[in-house]
Structure formats: C-alpha cells, structure tokens
Design a protein around this motif. Structure first.
Motif, PDB file in Angstrom:
ATOM      1  N   ARG A 130       0.844  -1.198   0.000  1.00 20.14           N
ATOM      2  CA  ARG A 130       0.000   0.000   0.000  1.00 20.14           C
ATOM      3  C   ARG A 130       0.871   1.237   0.000  1.00 20.14           C
ATOM      4  O   ARG A 130       1.989   1.219   0.511  1.00 20.14           O
ATOM      5  N   LEU A 131       0.343   2.302  -0.590  1.00 15.15           N
ATOM      6  CA  LEU A 131       1.055   3.577  -0.660  1.00 15.15           C
ATOM      7  C   LEU A 131       0.119   4.704  -0.254  1.00 15.15           C
ATOM      8  O   LEU A 131      -0.933   4.883  -0.876  1.00 15.15           O
ATOM      9  N   PRO A 132       0.501   5.471   0.754  1.00 17.03           N
ATOM     10  CA  PRO A 132      -0.285   6.666   1.068  1.00 17.03           C
ATOM     11  C   PRO A 132      -0.155   7.667  -0.084  1.00 17.03           C
ATOM     12  O   PRO A 132       0.908   7.791  -0.698  1.00 17.03           O
ATOM     13  N   VAL A 133      -1.233   8.370  -0.356  1.00 12.42           N
ATOM     14  CA  VAL A 133      -1.243   9.400  -1.396  1.00 12.42           C
ATOM     15  C   VAL A 133      -1.268  10.749  -0.681  1.00 12.42           C
ATOM     16  O   VAL A 133      -2.140  10.988   0.170  1.00 12.42           O
ATOM     17  N   ILE A 143      -5.213   6.583  -0.297  1.00  6.20           N
ATOM     18  CA  ILE A 143      -4.331   5.419  -0.225  1.00  6.20           C
ATOM     19  C   ILE A 143      -4.604   4.568  -1.447  1.00  6.20           C
ATOM     20  O   ILE A 143      -5.731   4.530  -1.962  1.00  6.20           O
ATOM     21  N   ILE A 144      -3.559   3.927  -1.918  1.00 10.09           N
ATOM     22  CA  ILE A 144      -3.702   3.010  -3.042  1.00 10.09           C
ATOM     23  C   ILE A 144      -3.033   1.691  -2.665  1.00 10.09           C
ATOM     24  O   ILE A 144      -1.937   1.685  -2.109  1.00 10.09           O
ATOM     25  N   ARG A 146      -2.434  -2.720  -3.625  1.00 10.13           N
ATOM     26  CA  ARG A 146      -2.283  -3.642  -4.761  1.00 10.13           C
ATOM     27  C   ARG A 146      -3.647  -4.022  -5.314  1.00 10.13           C
ATOM     28  O   ARG A 146      -3.836  -4.122  -6.519  1.00 10.13           O
ATOM     29  N   GLY A 147      -4.614  -4.224  -4.420  1.00  8.20           N
ATOM     30  CA  GLY A 147      -5.965  -4.565  -4.853  1.00  8.20           C
ATOM     31  C   GLY A 147      -6.583  -3.477  -5.710  1.00  8.20           C
ATOM     32  O   GLY A 147      -7.276  -3.761  -6.687  1.00  8.20           O
ATOM     33  N   ASP A 148      -6.305  -2.207  -5.354  1.00 11.17           N
ATOM     34  CA  ASP A 148      -6.823  -1.084  -6.158  1.00 11.17           C
ATOM     35  C   ASP A 148      -6.208  -1.105  -7.557  1.00 11.17           C
ATOM     36  O   ASP A 148      -6.884  -0.809  -8.541  1.00 11.17           O
ATOM     37  N   LEU A 149      -4.932  -1.443  -7.631  1.00 14.43           N
ATOM     38  CA  LEU A 149      -4.267  -1.503  -8.943  1.00 14.43           C
ATOM     39  C   LEU A 149      -4.878  -2.611  -9.806  1.00 14.43           C
ATOM     40  O   LEU A 149      -5.149  -2.406 -10.985  1.00 14.43           O
ATOM     41  N   ILE A 150      -5.107  -3.749  -9.210  1.00 15.73           N
ATOM     42  CA  ILE A 150      -5.698  -4.881  -9.943  1.00 15.73           C
ATOM     43  C   ILE A 150      -7.115  -4.527 -10.398  1.00 15.73           C
ATOM     44  O   ILE A 150      -7.511  -4.801 -11.527  1.00 15.73           O
ATOM     45  N   GLU A 151      -7.869  -3.921  -9.489  1.00 18.09           N
ATOM     46  CA  GLU A 151      -9.242  -3.502  -9.798  1.00 18.09           C
ATOM     47  C   GLU A 151      -9.266  -2.519 -10.968  1.00 18.09           C
ATOM     48  O   GLU A 151     -10.176  -2.553 -11.800  1.00 18.09           O
ATOM     49  N   ALA A 152      -8.255  -1.639 -11.042  1.00 20.22           N
ATOM     50  CA  ALA A 152      -8.196  -0.652 -12.099  1.00 20.22           C
ATOM     51  C   ALA A 152      -7.966  -1.278 -13.468  1.00 20.22           C
ATOM     52  O   ALA A 152      -8.294  -0.682 -14.501  1.00 20.22           O
TER      53      ALA A 152
END
Length: 154
Positions: A130-133, A143-144, A146-152
């Motif tokens: 995870r990475l704070p934005v 926050i982003i 790995r799951g958000d990246l896959i979902e995108a």
C-alpha cells in the motif's frame, strides 16, 4: 490512468493508539494496513498486520521430548501450562504496545497525479502492499493498494 482516479479514502490510525484497537479496526474494516498520523494530523508512518505479528513474542523452551525420563513425564504438563501462561502474558503486553513503537517510519508516498504504473513499480521495487497518497503539502489525501491496482485493470 492516474492514482487520483483509483485511490481510496484512507482509514487511519494514530501513533499513540494501542495495537489492540488497531487489530479491531483492521478486522472491522477488512483491511491489512493503514497510514499512521500523529496528533497534529501529519503522516508519520504506516502499520500493517506483519508489523503487528512481529510484536508477538513467544518463548521456545526445550522440553527434551526425546526419550523422556519419568521425571520429564511428570513435569511436561506443568511446563506446557507455564508456557501457555507466558504466551498469554506476552500477548497482553503486545496488545498494549503503541503504534509508534512498531510502525514503519520511512513511508514511501505517491502523489495523486502520478500514474498507477508508477505506483505499481514502487510497490514491486520496495515489496510493499500500500502507498499513502499525499498532496504537494504532504497532507494525506488517499491510499492506493495492490488490490486497487488490480481492480483498475478490469
């Protein structure tokens, strides 16, 4: 695709929270990590389940189970009971530990205008999930994961 298009609103914890509260929050929100803020609302770290697990200390005592003597057979239940009590005490201490004592302090962050490809590269390179934005002033805005990246990608 930009990070600001897929980032989520962050669920945060505070550096003076007890781990027991963090564990409850993680279970309730079904998350495995969160950004850590200080009392002024500044990003000071990130905490994950693996940070929490590392705080649980167990005692490994050699119980000499190879060809036990008659005395060992009598002592074994007592030693086992003592070991369980030691583990319970260690667990109680661990749950009272403050977030600031176990969090990762050197946080890698991203900006909303960066691409999800940039975020993916950072996650792979630093082996993080995870990475704070943060905005240009360093304020936490999302926050982003790995799951958000896959979902995108869908």
């Amino acid at each position: 695709m930009l990070i600001k298009e897929v980032m989520k609103k962050p669920i945060v914890v505070y550096d003076d929270d007890d781990l027991s509260n963090v564990i409850k929050l993680f279970r309730e929100k079904k998350i495995s990590g969160a950004p850590v803020l200080n009392k002024n609302g500044e990003l000071v770290g990130i905490i994950s389940e693996s940070d929490i697990v590392k705080t649980i200390v167990t005692h490994n005592e050699d119980l000499n189970l190879i060809l036990p003597s008659p005395l060992d057979l009598i002592e074994l239940p007592l030693k086992t009971a003592l070991k369980i009590e030691e583990f319970k005490e260690d667990l109680k201490k661990a749950l009272k530990t403050k977030v600031k004592d176990v969090m990762t302090k050197n946080v890698i962050v991203v900006k909303p205008e960066m691409t999800i490809n940039d975020a993916a590269k950072l996650m792979v390179e630093h082996k993080i999930k995870r990475l704070p934005v943060v905005d240009d002033e360093g304020n936490l805005v999302g926050i982003i994961t790995r799951g958000d990246l896959i979902e995108a990608l869908i």
